[in-house]
Design an enzyme around this catalytic site. Structure first.
Site, mmCIF file in Angstrom:
data_model
loop_
_atom_site.group_PDB
_atom_site.id
_atom_site.type_symbol
_atom_site.label_atom_id
_atom_site.label_comp_id
_atom_site.label_asym_id
_atom_site.label_seq_id
_atom_site.Cartn_x
_atom_site.Cartn_y
_atom_site.Cartn_z
ATOM 1 N N ARG A 43 36.537 37.177 41.425
ATOM 2 C CA ARG A 43 36.740 36.137 42.549
ATOM 3 C C ARG A 43 37.767 36.471 43.752
ATOM 4 N NH1 ARG A 43 36.800 31.750 38.108
ATOM 5 N NH2 ARG A 43 39.186 31.891 38.633
ATOM 6 N N ASN A 44 38.436 37.772 43.668
ATOM 7 C CA ASN A 44 39.254 38.045 44.669
ATOM 8 C C ASN A 44 38.462 38.568 45.955
ATOM 9 O OD1 ASN A 44 40.860 39.823 46.378
ATOM 10 N ND2 ASN A 44 42.581 39.532 44.730
ATOM 11 N N HIS A 45 38.823 38.008 47.035
ATOM 12 C CA HIS A 45 37.953 38.270 48.308
ATOM 13 C C HIS A 45 38.569 39.620 49.200
ATOM 14 C CE1 HIS A 45 35.722 34.613 48.045
ATOM 15 N NE2 HIS A 45 36.851 33.916 47.618
#
Length: 159
Positions: A43-45
């Site tokens: 989920r890290n962008h």
């Protein structure tokens, strides 16, 4: 990571001789540490943002390809902290921070002229523990924040 004590140790820098910019985090989260990958949590962008900013399209799943993309554009990755005590992944839970050796890094990669931070915690740790230390004979690095310029920047483009 020594989970019994909450001791966390970060990863080595990812850099090449052509590095001109350094992106710093505070300390990798649990998912990134387990994978031994910068910005490894699904989920890290970070990777989507980097690819969008540098017109690289959609980031590949392969971590090695992601690193080659960043390096080919003169971007180095590291964290402000070498080690700390922390339960979980939150920056607010960091205790007893130990900084990385930036003097050695900047000597090894003298082309790095701009330092970017992936968030406030990284910038605060750098400002408090690194930037105030004298770097005799080393040029001043320009600190900046890495943030999307517009809200939808990290989203995939419609096909």
């Amino acid at each position: 990571m020594d989970e019994a004590k909450g001791q966390v140790t970060g990863s080595p820098p990812v850099a090449t001789e052509g590095a001109g910019s350094l992106v710093l985090g505070s300390m990798p989260g649990e998912a990134s540490l387990k994978l031994q990958q910068y910005y490894g949590h699904p989920r890290n962008h970070f990777w989507r943002l980097l690819y969008a900013l540098l017109e690289g399209g959609e980031p590949p799943a392969d971590y090695g390809e992601r690193l080659r993309f960043a390096q080919s554009r003169g971007i180095a990755l590291w964290d402000v902290l070498r080690a700390c005590e922390r339960q979980g992944s939150l920056d607010s839970a960091i205790r007893k921070p130990e900084t990385n050796d930036f003097t050695a890094l900047f000597r090894q990669y003298p082309g790095i002229r701009c330092v970017f931070f992936n968030g406030t915690a990284a910038a605060d740790f750098y400002r408090r523990h690194v930037f105030r230390r004298p770097w005799k004979g080393l040029p001043l690095r320009t600190p900046c924040f890495l943030r999307p310029a517009r809200p939808g920047l990290c989203r995939s483009k419609p096909s």
